[in-house]
Design a protein around this motif. Structure first.
Motif, PDB file in Angstrom:
ATOM      1  N   VAL A 177       2.274  -0.118   0.915  1.00 54.96           N
ATOM      2  CA  VAL A 177       1.445   0.075   2.111  1.00 54.96           C
ATOM      3  C   VAL A 177       0.901   1.501   2.180  1.00 54.96           C
ATOM      4  O   VAL A 177      -0.286   1.703   2.438  1.00 54.96           O
ATOM      5  CB  VAL A 177       2.254  -0.292   3.380  1.00 54.96           C
ATOM      6  CG1 VAL A 177       1.559   0.185   4.643  1.00 54.96           C
ATOM      7  CG2 VAL A 177       2.471  -1.803   3.449  1.00 54.96           C
ATOM      8  N   GLN A 178       1.768   2.477   1.919  1.00 50.72           N
ATOM      9  CA  GLN A 178       1.311   3.878   2.006  1.00 50.72           C
ATOM     10  C   GLN A 178       0.964   4.460   0.635  1.00 50.72           C
ATOM     11  O   GLN A 178       0.079   5.292   0.510  1.00 50.72           O
ATOM     12  CB  GLN A 178       2.387   4.732   2.689  1.00 50.72           C
ATOM     13  CG  GLN A 178       1.888   6.086   3.136  1.00 50.72           C
ATOM     14  CD  GLN A 178       2.705   6.736   4.258  1.00 50.72           C
ATOM     15  OE1 GLN A 178       2.649   7.935   4.419  1.00 50.72           O
ATOM     16  NE2 GLN A 178       3.420   5.990   5.054  1.00 50.72           N
TER      17      GLN A 178
ATOM     18  N   GLU B  14       9.797   1.048  -1.486  1.00 47.65           N
ATOM     19  CA  GLU B  14       8.558   1.831  -1.563  1.00 47.65           C
ATOM     20  C   GLU B  14       8.638   2.669  -2.847  1.00 47.65           C
ATOM     21  O   GLU B  14       9.581   3.453  -2.985  1.00 47.65           O
ATOM     22  CB  GLU B  14       8.439   2.779  -0.371  1.00 47.65           C
ATOM     23  CG  GLU B  14       8.305   2.106   0.972  1.00 47.65           C
ATOM     24  CD  GLU B  14       8.700   3.075   2.087  1.00 47.65           C
ATOM     25  OE1 GLU B  14       7.856   3.873   2.520  1.00 47.65           O
ATOM     26  OE2 GLU B  14       9.876   3.040   2.512  1.00 47.65           O
TER      27      GLU B  14
ATOM     28  N   GLU C  10       7.249   7.255   5.367  1.00 53.05           N
ATOM     29  CA  GLU C  10       7.862   7.893   6.539  1.00 53.05           C
ATOM     30  C   GLU C  10       9.192   8.544   6.174  1.00 53.05           C
ATOM     31  O   GLU C  10       9.659   9.448   6.858  1.00 53.05           O
ATOM     32  CB  GLU C  10       8.056   6.875   7.665  1.00 53.05           C
ATOM     33  CG  GLU C  10       6.790   6.109   8.062  1.00 53.05           C
ATOM     34  CD  GLU C  10       5.608   7.023   8.298  1.00 53.05           C
ATOM     35  OE1 GLU C  10       5.692   7.878   9.194  1.00 53.05           O
ATOM     36  OE2 GLU C  10       4.588   6.897   7.581  1.00 53.05           O
TER      37      GLU C  10
ATOM     38  N   PHE D 212      10.888   2.726   5.113  1.00 55.67           N
ATOM     39  CA  PHE D 212      10.207   2.342   6.358  1.00 55.67           C
ATOM     40  C   PHE D 212       9.324   1.139   6.084  1.00 55.67           C
ATOM     41  O   PHE D 212       8.512   1.148   5.160  1.00 55.67           O
ATOM     42  CB  PHE D 212       9.352   3.497   6.898  1.00 55.67           C
ATOM     43  CG  PHE D 212       8.643   3.138   8.178  1.00 55.67           C
ATOM     44  CD1 PHE D 212       9.340   3.071   9.375  1.00 55.67           C
ATOM     45  CD2 PHE D 212       7.288   2.829   8.194  1.00 55.67           C
ATOM     46  CE1 PHE D 212       8.701   2.720  10.562  1.00 55.67           C
ATOM     47  CE2 PHE D 212       6.637   2.482   9.376  1.00 55.67           C
ATOM     48  CZ  PHE D 212       7.352   2.427  10.564  1.00 55.67           C
ATOM     49  N   HIS D 213       9.496   0.092   6.912  1.00 44.22           N
ATOM     50  CA  HIS D 213       8.719  -1.126   6.696  1.00 44.22           C
ATOM     51  C   HIS D 213       8.104  -1.661   7.974  1.00 44.22           C
ATOM     52  O   HIS D 213       7.700  -2.817   8.016  1.00 44.22           O
ATOM     53  CB  HIS D 213       9.600  -2.174   6.013  1.00 44.22           C
ATOM     54  CG  HIS D 213      10.195  -1.679   4.729  1.00 44.22           C
ATOM     55  ND1 HIS D 213       9.464  -1.554   3.565  1.00 44.22           N
ATOM     56  CD2 HIS D 213      11.442  -1.211   4.434  1.00 44.22           C
ATOM     57  CE1 HIS D 213      10.236  -1.067   2.597  1.00 44.22           C
ATOM     58  NE2 HIS D 213      11.438  -0.841   3.106  1.00 44.22           N
TER      59      HIS D 213
ATOM     60  N   ASP E 190       6.621  -2.303  -1.765  1.00 49.58           N
ATOM     61  CA  ASP E 190       5.875  -2.031  -0.539  1.00 49.58           C
ATOM     62  C   ASP E 190       4.936  -0.866  -0.832  1.00 49.58           C
ATOM     63  O   ASP E 190       5.332   0.295  -0.835  1.00 49.58           O
ATOM     64  CB  ASP E 190       6.845  -1.697   0.604  1.00 49.58           C
ATOM     65  CG  ASP E 190       6.105  -1.371   1.902  1.00 49.58           C
ATOM     66  OD1 ASP E 190       4.875  -1.175   1.860  1.00 49.58           O
ATOM     67  OD2 ASP E 190       6.774  -1.284   2.954  1.00 49.58           O
TER      68      ASP E 190
ATOM     69  N   SER F 140      -1.048  -6.262   9.722  1.00 49.80           N
ATOM     70  CA  SER F 140      -0.438  -4.930   9.660  1.00 49.80           C
ATOM     71  C   SER F 140       0.543  -4.871   8.502  1.00 49.80           C
ATOM     72  O   SER F 140       0.916  -5.914   7.933  1.00 49.80           O
ATOM     73  CB  SER F 140       0.328  -4.652  10.952  1.00 49.80           C
ATOM     74  OG  SER F 140       1.413  -5.562  11.045  1.00 49.80           O
ATOM     75  N   GLY F 141       0.980  -3.653   8.220  1.00 50.09           N
ATOM     76  CA  GLY F 141       1.974  -3.478   7.160  1.00 50.09           C
ATOM     77  C   GLY F 141       3.265  -4.195   7.499  1.00 50.09           C
ATOM     78  O   GLY F 141       3.871  -4.856   6.644  1.00 50.09           O
ATOM     79  N   ALA F 142       3.706  -4.060   8.756  1.00 56.11           N
ATOM     80  CA  ALA F 142       4.962  -4.698   9.162  1.00 56.11           C
ATOM     81  C   ALA F 142       4.877  -6.208   8.971  1.00 56.11           C
ATOM     82  O   ALA F 142       5.811  -6.845   8.458  1.00 56.11           O
ATOM     83  CB  ALA F 142       5.259  -4.367  10.624  1.00 56.11           C
TER      84      ALA F 142
ATOM     85  N   LYS G  96      -2.783  -0.517   5.219  1.00 51.71           N
ATOM     86  CA  LYS G  96      -3.394   0.806   5.384  1.00 51.71           C
ATOM     87  C   LYS G  96      -4.778   0.925   4.727  1.00 51.71           C
ATOM     88  O   LYS G  96      -5.741   0.388   5.242  1.00 51.71           O
ATOM     89  CB  LYS G  96      -2.426   1.889   4.888  1.00 51.71           C
ATOM     90  CG  LYS G  96      -1.243   2.108   5.858  1.00 51.71           C
ATOM     91  CD  LYS G  96      -0.573   3.417   5.617  1.00 51.71           C
ATOM     92  CE  LYS G  96       0.660   3.631   6.466  1.00 51.71           C
ATOM     93  NZ  LYS G  96       0.406   4.086   7.815  1.00 51.71           N
TER      94      LYS G  96
HETATM   95  C1  LIG Z   1       5.548   1.795   3.376  1.00 51.16           C
HETATM   96  C2  LIG Z   1       5.177   1.227   4.713  1.00 51.16           C
HETATM   97  N1  LIG Z   1       5.450  -0.062   4.972  1.00 51.16           N
HETATM   98  C3  LIG Z   1       5.132  -0.617   6.148  1.00 51.16           C
HETATM   99  C4  LIG Z   1       4.506   0.107   7.131  1.00 51.16           C
HETATM  100  C5  LIG Z   1       4.168  -0.537   8.437  1.00 51.16           C
HETATM  101  O1  LIG Z   1       2.792  -0.664   8.547  1.00 51.16           O
HETATM  102  P1  LIG Z   1       2.114  -0.938   9.972  1.00 51.16           P
HETATM  103  O2  LIG Z   1       2.256   0.316  10.757  1.00 51.16           O
HETATM  104  O3  LIG Z   1       0.688  -1.274   9.621  1.00 51.16           O
HETATM  105  O4  LIG Z   1       2.836  -2.088  10.582  1.00 51.16           O
HETATM  106  C6  LIG Z   1       4.190   1.453   6.906  1.00 51.16           C
HETATM  107  C7  LIG Z   1       3.539   2.269   7.931  1.00 51.16           C
HETATM  108  O5  LIG Z   1       3.539   3.474   7.911  1.00 51.16           O
HETATM  109  C8  LIG Z   1       4.544   2.030   5.664  1.00 51.16           C
HETATM  110  O6  LIG Z   1       4.275   3.300   5.385  1.00 51.16           O
END
Ligand SMILES: Cc1ncc(COP(=O)(O)O)c(C=O)c1O
Length: 432
Positions: free
Chosen positions: A251-252, A216, A221, A142-143, A249, A114-116, A278
């Motif tokens: 992720v998004q 980010e 978020e 948001f992480h 980061d 996962s992203g986290a 993601k």
């Molecule tokens: C920039 C960012 N980092 C980390 C995460 C966390 O990802 P996950 O929900 O897969 O743990 C998100 C989720 O929205 C995100 O947007």
């Protein structure tokens, strides 16, 4: 004859009885199938999808090449555990990402779920590499929802309230000097960012104790604010000078969303580490951390990893995603989509008193929905607009409560995009 087909209402009642409210829902609907930029619920109602599984299906729902790759891999083996019996798909995906991230030189990649989890591992790796413990993140950032993920996250409700105590040695920078500086000259923005970092070092933590800053390039978020290029330049310069790793980061913002494969590329940013998840595997659970090999090799054998990390089916999906992304030129398409969305959003801001502040990068666009009398964010109006849009056949979601954001699959065609934007316009008009 009574139908035994489930309805959204019926399933909702079961959901409310069996599943806690914590795992939130954007819409009270249940999916039956999805393809490209459309989704159908169990009652057969069709929606244009501006959510894309919260930015996970940039290549579209059920892209045939992804589905084929998943099926082919599922026929071979589902899971051996990378730590028990390795597989080439993992290595080849690492090789591809090592070449694709905006970090020159010899990189390495490790996979997670996962992203986290990827953010957590990026911090672990940064700590072992630097021998330092402190971590810096941003207000509004948001992480993720794990202990370290929430400790890095700069937003109280719903992410951290009631969940403390949090991981120690996390310091947060104010968001405005970097993401929303006052209308000022580049010199003033530079001075503001520099002063903010000097305050951090003077009043909160010595630079020599900081392992990394996680950022980010565009808040997800936190409301879809792109980082200001001048302030980012300052951050890059200062982190480099102080031996602090800069973690992007993505992720998004990654995988084509912002008009390039990675949003960092827009800024010419060379981060020290890139975090991905993601849309990397089109909805299959997979995340990754990529960085130069000397950084990635700092944890000892067994120090990072996990039972499911880099699952072979997810890796197969990610290979198909990269093929589709590059062959169908989806990052470029995101740029075109973003232009159309921003033109529409500027029109909304001119036409509707409750719409403010169109912004974004590529197809990662947003508007604020506000109370027109006070100018303050109105979660209530935003929620009502989403409900009207849904009734009219558009799935769209907020970030930070009152921010309407776009995460449509990048395979959306012009007709679907236009129809979706018209529905959104009507929905906002109906909720003044
Ligand atoms: C920039 C960012 N980092 C980390 C995460 C966390 O990802 P996950 O929900 O897969 O743990 C998100 C989720 O929205 C995100 O947007």
């Amino acid at each position: 004859m009574p139908s035994d087909k489930p309805t959204n209402n019926h399933l909702m009642r079961r959901r409310e009885a069996a599943v806690p409210r914590g795992p939130f829902n954007v819409a009270p609907i249940f999916a039956a199938r999805a393809a490209g930029a459309r989704l159908w619920d169990v009652e057969g109602k069709e929606y244009i999808d501006f959510c894309g599984g919260i930015g996970c299906v940039n290549v579209g729902h059920n892209h045939p090449r992804v589905v084929q790759a998943v099926k082919r891999q599922a026929d071979q083996f589902l899971h051996t555990c990378w730590h028990v019996s390795m597989y080439e798909q993992y290595v080849r995906l690492a090789e591809r990402l090592n070449d694709l991230v905006p970090i020159p030189g010899a990189n390495m990649t490790a996979f997670f779920n996962s992203g986290a989890e990827a953010c957590e591992n990026a911090v672990k790796i940064a700590r072992t590499f630097t021998g330092r413990s402190a971590v810096v993140s941003f207000e509004r950032g948001f992480h993720g929802r794990t202990l370290l993920g929430m400790s890095l996250t700069g937003k109280v409700h719903p992410y951290t309230a009631g969940f403390g105590p949090f991981a120690p040695e996390v310091y947060r920078l104010p968001w405005k000097p970097f993401f929303h500086p006052p209308d000022a000259s580049d010199e003033e923005i530079e001075a503001g960012a520099l002063a903010t970092l000097e305050d951090l070092f003077a009043y909160h933590v010595e630079p020599e104790e900081i392992a990394c800053v996680i950022l980010e390039p565009v808040f997800g978020e936190g409301g879809f604010y792109p980082v200001h290029p001048v302030a980012l330049g300052v951050l890059r310069r200062v982190t480099e000078a102080k031996g602090i790793l800069l973690i992007a980061d993505e992720v998004q913002s990654g995988f084509g969303r912002c008009g390039r494969l990675f949003a960092s590329e827009h800024y010419g940013l060379v981060p020290d580490m890139v975090v991905m998840a993601k849309s990397l595997a089109a909805g299959m659970p997979l995340s990754a951390v990529t960085a130069p090999s000397e950084i990635m090799n700092s944890p000892e054998v067994g120090g990072i990893g996990g039972t499911f990390g880099g699952n072979p089916v997810s890796c197969a999906a990610a290979h198909a995603v990269l093929d589709v992304m590059l062959e169908e030129k989806l990052p470029e398409r995101a740029g075109k989509i973003g232009e159309k969305v921003m033109t529409a959003f500027q029109g909304f801001a001119a036409a509707y008193d409750q719409v403010r502040n169109p912004r974004g990068l590529g197809a990662m666009c947003a508007i604020d929905i506000v109370d027109p009398h006070t100018g303050l964010g109105s979660n209530d109006r935003a929620g009502k607009a989403l409900a009207v849009a849904r009734e009219k056949g558009l799935l769209v979601m907020t970030a930070s409560g009152n921010v309407l954001r776009t995460l449509m699959p990048l395979v959306i065609n012009d007709e679907e995009l236009e129809r979706g934007l018209n529905i959104l316009s009507d929905a906002i008009a109906a909720t003044p």
